[in-house]
Design a protein around this motif. Structure first.
Motif, PDB file in Angstrom:
ATOM      1  N   HIS A  57      13.209  -0.533   4.724  1.00  0.00           N
ATOM      2  CA  HIS A  57      11.891   0.103   4.690  1.00  0.00           C
ATOM      3  C   HIS A  57      10.854  -0.735   5.438  1.00  0.00           C
ATOM      4  N   LEU A  58      11.002  -2.031   5.392  1.00  0.00           N
ATOM      5  CA  LEU A  58      10.077  -2.885   6.136  1.00  0.00           C
ATOM      6  C   LEU A  58      10.296  -2.731   7.637  1.00  0.00           C
ATOM      7  N   ILE A  81       0.842  -1.199   0.000  1.00  0.00           N
ATOM      8  CA  ILE A  81       0.000   0.000   0.000  1.00  0.00           C
ATOM      9  C   ILE A  81       0.877   1.250   0.000  1.00  0.00           C
ATOM     10  N   CYS A  82       1.934   1.241   0.812  1.00  0.00           N
ATOM     11  CA  CYS A  82       2.849   2.386   0.878  1.00  0.00           C
ATOM     12  C   CYS A  82       3.537   2.620  -0.457  1.00  0.00           C
ATOM     13  N   ALA A  83       3.949   1.534  -1.111  1.00  0.00           N
ATOM     14  CA  ALA A  83       4.625   1.661  -2.404  1.00  0.00           C
ATOM     15  C   ALA A  83       3.683   2.213  -3.472  1.00  0.00           C
ATOM     16  N   GLU A  84       2.419   1.853  -3.393  1.00  0.00           N
ATOM     17  CA  GLU A  84       1.441   2.380  -4.344  1.00  0.00           C
ATOM     18  C   GLU A  84       1.265   3.885  -4.192  1.00  0.00           C
ATOM     19  N   ARG A  85       1.470   4.406  -2.988  1.00  0.00           N
ATOM     20  CA  ARG A  85       1.146   5.797  -2.697  1.00  0.00           C
ATOM     21  C   ARG A  85       2.339   6.740  -2.754  1.00  0.00           C
ATOM     22  N   ASN A  86       3.537   6.213  -2.865  1.00  0.00           N
ATOM     23  CA  ASN A  86       4.697   7.090  -2.874  1.00  0.00           C
ATOM     24  C   ASN A  86       5.737   6.552  -3.846  1.00  0.00           C
ATOM     25  N   ALA A  87       6.156   7.403  -4.784  1.00  0.00           N
ATOM     26  CA  ALA A  87       7.081   6.973  -5.829  1.00  0.00           C
ATOM     27  C   ALA A  87       8.458   6.643  -5.273  1.00  0.00           C
ATOM     28  N   THR A  88       8.878   7.324  -4.204  1.00  0.00           N
ATOM     29  CA  THR A  88      10.179   7.026  -3.605  1.00  0.00           C
ATOM     30  C   THR A  88      10.185   5.622  -3.020  1.00  0.00           C
ATOM     31  N   VAL A  89       9.137   5.288  -2.296  1.00  0.00           N
ATOM     32  CA  VAL A  89       9.026   3.941  -1.728  1.00  0.00           C
ATOM     33  C   VAL A  89       8.964   2.906  -2.845  1.00  0.00           C
ATOM     34  N   ARG A  90       8.245   3.220  -3.911  1.00  0.00           N
ATOM     35  CA  ARG A  90       8.157   2.304  -5.060  1.00  0.00           C
ATOM     36  C   ARG A  90       9.523   2.035  -5.648  1.00  0.00           C
ATOM     37  N   ALA A  91      10.314   3.104  -5.796  1.00  0.00           N
ATOM     38  CA  ALA A  91      11.645   2.962  -6.378  1.00  0.00           C
ATOM     39  C   ALA A  91      12.541   2.114  -5.478  1.00  0.00           C
ATOM     40  N   ARG A 115      11.538  -0.240  -3.421  1.00  0.00           N
ATOM     41  CA  ARG A 115      11.118  -1.639  -3.523  1.00  0.00           C
ATOM     42  C   ARG A 115      11.665  -2.262  -4.808  1.00  0.00           C
ATOM     43  N   LYS A 116      11.659  -1.476  -5.880  1.00  0.00           N
ATOM     44  CA  LYS A 116      12.182  -1.968  -7.152  1.00  0.00           C
ATOM     45  C   LYS A 116      13.680  -2.227  -7.074  1.00  0.00           C
ATOM     46  N   ALA A 117      14.396  -1.387  -6.310  1.00  0.00           N
ATOM     47  CA  ALA A 117      15.843  -1.566  -6.171  1.00  0.00           C
ATOM     48  C   ALA A 117      16.190  -2.846  -5.420  1.00  0.00           C
ATOM     49  N   GLY A 118      15.211  -3.353  -4.650  1.00  0.00           N
ATOM     50  CA  GLY A 118      15.421  -4.615  -3.952  1.00  0.00           C
ATOM     51  C   GLY A 118      16.324  -4.477  -2.754  1.00  0.00           C
ATOM     52  N   ASN A 119      17.101  -5.514  -2.515  1.00  0.00           N
ATOM     53  CA  ASN A 119      17.896  -5.522  -1.293  1.00  0.00           C
ATOM     54  C   ASN A 119      19.354  -5.198  -1.535  1.00  0.00           C
ATOM     55  N   VAL A 120      19.615  -4.206  -2.382  1.00  0.00           N
ATOM     56  CA  VAL A 120      20.945  -3.639  -2.420  1.00  0.00           C
ATOM     57  C   VAL A 120      21.253  -3.169  -1.006  1.00  0.00           C
ATOM     58  N   SER A 121      22.452  -3.362  -0.544  1.00  0.00           N
ATOM     59  CA  SER A 121      22.767  -3.028   0.849  1.00  0.00           C
ATOM     60  C   SER A 121      22.714  -1.526   1.080  1.00  0.00           C
ATOM     61  N   LEU A 122      22.488  -1.130   2.346  1.00  0.00           N
ATOM     62  CA  LEU A 122      22.533   0.291   2.681  1.00  0.00           C
ATOM     63  C   LEU A 122      23.922   0.867   2.417  1.00  0.00           C
ATOM     64  N   GLU A 123      24.952   0.036   2.490  1.00  0.00           N
ATOM     65  CA  GLU A 123      26.289   0.519   2.163  1.00  0.00           C
ATOM     66  C   GLU A 123      26.339   0.989   0.707  1.00  0.00           C
ATOM     67  N   LYS A 124      25.776   0.189  -0.207  1.00  0.00           N
ATOM     68  CA  LYS A 124      25.756   0.589  -1.610  1.00  0.00           C
ATOM     69  C   LYS A 124      24.781   1.742  -1.848  1.00  0.00           C
ATOM     70  N   PHE A 125      23.704   1.755  -1.097  1.00  0.00           N
ATOM     71  CA  PHE A 125      22.743   2.849  -1.199  1.00  0.00           C
ATOM     72  C   PHE A 125      23.395   4.175  -0.811  1.00  0.00           C
ATOM     73  N   VAL A 126      24.146   4.180   0.290  1.00  0.00           N
ATOM     74  CA  VAL A 126      24.842   5.395   0.727  1.00  0.00           C
ATOM     75  C   VAL A 126      25.855   5.827  -0.338  1.00  0.00           C
ATOM     76  N   SER A 127      26.542   4.863  -0.926  1.00  0.00           N
ATOM     77  CA  SER A 127      27.502   5.196  -1.988  1.00  0.00           C
ATOM     78  C   SER A 127      26.797   5.843  -3.179  1.00  0.00           C
ATOM     79  N   ALA A 128      25.592   5.350  -3.504  1.00  0.00           N
ATOM     80  CA  ALA A 128      24.823   5.938  -4.606  1.00  0.00           C
ATOM     81  C   ALA A 128      24.427   7.376  -4.283  1.00  0.00           C
ATOM     82  N   MET A 129      24.067   7.639  -3.020  1.00  0.00           N
ATOM     83  CA  MET A 129      23.731   9.012  -2.617  1.00  0.00           C
ATOM     84  C   MET A 129      24.972   9.901  -2.678  1.00  0.00           C
ATOM     85  N   ALA A 130      26.119   9.347  -2.294  1.00  0.00           N
ATOM     86  CA  ALA A 130      27.367  10.113  -2.371  1.00  0.00           C
ATOM     87  C   ALA A 130      27.695  10.473  -3.820  1.00  0.00           C
ATOM     88  N   ASP A 131      27.387   9.584  -4.745  1.00  0.00           N
ATOM     89  CA  ASP A 131      27.617   9.873  -6.168  1.00  0.00           C
ATOM     90  C   ASP A 131      26.764  11.048  -6.633  1.00  0.00           C
TER      91      ASP A 131
END
Length: 484
Positions: free
Chosen positions: A444-445, A11-21, A23-39
Motif C-alpha cells: 500500500h505504501l 491520513i489514508c488509513a483514517e479515511r478508509n476502513a479497507t486501508v485501515r484493516a 495497515r492493521k494486518a501489517g506485513n503479511v506477504s502478498l502470497e498469504k494475502f492472495v491465499s486469504a482471498m482465495a479462502d
C-alpha cells in the motif's frame, strides 16, 4: 525531517476502513494475502447459489470467442467457472498502475484456485467517463517525479463520454497523437514508449463490427499484455465489459415474472419498499438500478418510482421519464439508452449466482453495505430464503490497491503502470516472485500516490505531495524496482 510516506498513509488509513484493516494486518506477504482471498472464494462457493451461473459462463465465453477466438474463450471460461470476478477496473483504463497491478494480483488468485491458462478475465465496468481517474481517454505515464502525466488519445470533447458509449480509436486519432508527441517535450520520458505501444494496440487492431471502443479494448488489452515482459510469458489481461455480458442475463430475468429482478422492478409493493431502504448516504435502492446515456454518451442517474417509471434529469436538466414495463426496459437496454447500475449487476452475479467479487478499497466497503440493504429489503418483503442466503456471502474481497512494482527515475520512484513495464521489459518470473514476497502494508505504501489521490480531495492535498512521496519511495523499497 518529515516522514511524508507515514504521514500521508496515516491520513489514508483514517479515511478508509479497507486501508485501515490492511495497515492493521501489517506485513503479511502478498502470497498469504492472495491465499486469504482465495479462502473467501472457497467459502462462498460452498453455498448453492439461487441461480445456476452457467448462463454467465456462456455469455462471457461467447463474447470473448467473437473477439479473440476459441482458445482464449476456453481459457477464460475455465477461469470464470472458478466463481470469482475482478470488478475493480474501468473499461478502457488500461494504463492505470493501480488497476493494472491489481489485475496481476487477481491473475495469481485464479492461479491459486486452479486456473491453468494465461488469459485472465477482468470484468470491467464501462459506465465510467473517458476522463475518469483511471483515464481511458489515453495513457498514464508515471515516469515523472512531480505527478502522473495524462497523455490524451481521445479529444477533449469526449472527456465526459462513457467508455461503453465511445467509438473505436481511429488512425486519424493516432496520427494526431503522434504529431503532438513530436511537437512537445512535455512527455519526453514516455514518448517512445507511447509510440511503441499505441499503433500496435490501436492501429493494428481491427475495428470490431460494433464499432465500439469497449470491444476494441478487449483485443488491444491482450496485445498490450503480450508486450510487457521480456520472456513473453506473462498473464494476458482480458478486459471484458461487464455490462455487455450481464445485460442478456438481466433481460431474461426481467421477462421472467418469477425472477427476483422482475419482482423488484414490476411488483408495486417492492418498488415502494425500495424507496425506504437507503444506503448510509441516504440513496434509496430504487436509485441504484439503472443509468441513462444521452446521444453524446453522457451518464445520468435514474430512480424507479413506486408507480413504475424511471425518472431522472439529463445534462441539460431536461426531465427523463421511461415506463418501466418488462417490454420497455428490454427495448431501452437493447438501444443502450439505459444500462444496469453496479448494484443491479451485483444482485445478478454476486448474490443470485454466487460469484465472489474482488474489487478495490471502495468496493470492499460499499458491496457489504449493499448486501445489508438487500438482505433487509428481501426479509421485509417476505423473501426469507433469498435474504438468508445472500447474508452468508463474504463481499469484502480486495485485490486492487496493493502494489509491488516501482519505476525508478533520477532520485525518485513511482508505482509502475504498463508504460513503465514496457520501458523496462522485466522477466515475468522475477516480477511474480517479487510480488509474492512484498508485504501487504508495504504494497500500500508503494501505491501511496494513487491511494492519496483517491482519498484526499484536491483542496486538502499538501503542496508538492506527489514529489515528496516519490522522493522518499526511492530509498524505501529498492527490491521492488523493476529490473530489465
Amino acid at each position: 525531517m518529515t516522514d511524508y510516506v507515514t504521514k500521508f498513509s496515516s491520513i489514508c488509513a483514517e479515511r478508509n476502513a479497507t486501508v485501515r484493516a490492511c495497515r492493521k494486518a501489517g506485513n503479511v506477504s502478498l502470497e498469504k494475502f492472495v491465499s486469504a482471498m482465495a479462502d473467501k472464494v472457497s467459502r462462498n462457493k460452498a453455498f448453492r447459489p439461487l441461480k445456476d451461473p452457467g448462463d454467465f459462463y456462456s455469455c462471457t465465453s461467447q463474447h470473448v470467442e467473437k473477439l479473440l477466438g476459441k482458445k482464449a474463450a476456453r481459457e477464460i471460461e475455465e477461469s470464470v467457472r472458478l466463481g470469482v470476478m475482478s470488478t475493480s477496473d474501468h473499461h478502457g483504463g488500461l494504463f492505470c498502475s493501480q488497476t493494472f497491478q491489481g489485475d496481476i494480483i487477481f491473475g495469481e488468485l485464479i492461479h491459486r484456485l486452479g486456473s491453468t491458462g494465461r488469459y485472465v478475465p477482468i470484468h470491467s465496468g464501462g459506465q465510467v467517463e473517458l476522463g475518469n481517474a483511471t483515464y481511458a481517454r489515453g495513457f498514464y505515464s508515471y515516469a515523472s517525479v512531480d505527478n502522473r502525466q495524462q497523455i490524451p488519445l481521445f479529444p477533449y470533447k469526449d472527456r465526459n463520454r462513457l467508455s461503453s458509449h465511445a467509438e473505436a480509436v481511429t488512425p486519424e486519432m493516432i496520427d494526431a497523437l503522434y504529431r503532438r508527441l513530436n511537437e512537445t517535450d512535455e512527455f519526453s520520458a514516455a514518448r517512445d514508449a507511447v509510440k511503441d505501444v499505441c499503433r500496435p494496440m490501436w492501429g493494428d487492431t481491427s475495428v470490431p463490427e460494433s464499432g465500439r471502443f469497449a470491444d476494441q479494448t478487449v483485443i488491444a488489452g491482450c496485445e498490450l499484455s503480450k508486450r510487457l515482459f521480456k520472456d513473453g510469458n506473462g498473464p494476458i489481461l482480458t478486459y471484458i465489459e461487464l455490462e455487455e455480458v450481464v445485460t442478456p442475463l438481466l433481460k431474461e430475468e426481467i421477462k421472467d415474472p418469477d425472477s427476483l429482478p422482475a419482482h423488484l422492478m414490476l411488483d408495486p409493493k417492492m418498488r415502494q419498499y425500495m424507496q425506504q431502504v437507503t444506503t448510509p448516504e441516504g440513496v434509496p435502492l430504487s436509485g441504484l438500478l439503472f443509468r441513462n446515456a444521452d446521444d453524446k454518451g453522457r451518464k445520468s442517474l435514474l430512480t424507479l418510482t413506486p408507480e413504475g417509471e424511471l425518472l431522472g434529469s439529463d445534462w441539460r436538466n431536461k426531465e427523463l421519464r421511461y415506463t418501466a414495463s418488462a417490454k420497455e426496459l428490454c427495448r431501452l437496454l437493447d438501444e443502450r439508452r439505459i444500462f444496469p447500475g453496479l448494484f443491479l449487476m451485483a444482485l445478478i452475479l454476486a448474490f443470485e449466482r454466487g460469484f465472489t467479487w474482488m474489487g478495490g478499497m471502495f468496493q470492499a466497503q460499499y458491496l457489504p453495505m449493499w448486501q445489508s440493504c438487500l438482505v433487509k429489503l428481501l426479509a421485509d418483503c417476505g423473501f426469507k430464503f433469498e435474504s438468508e442466503l445472500f447474508a452468508r456471502y463474504q463481499c469484502d474481497g480486495y485485490v486492487c490497491g496493493p502494489m509491488f512494482a516501482e519505476y525508478e527515475g533520477e532520485g525518485f520512484a513511482t508505482c509502475a503502470g504498463p508504460l513503465e513495464f514496457h520501458m523496462i521489459r522485466p522477466e515475468w518470473g522475477s516480477v511474480r516472485e517479487q510480488m509474492l514476497k512484498t508485504g501487504l502494508w508495504d504494497a500500500h505504501l508503494i501505491g501511496l500516490t494513487e491511494m492519496y489521490f483517491d482519498l484526499v480531495s484536491p483542496r486538502e492535498r499538501e503542496d508538492g505531495w506527489y514529489e515528496k512521496v516519490s522522493r522518499e519511495l526511492y530509498h524505501r523499497f529498492p527490491s521492488n524496482v523493476l529490473q530489465g
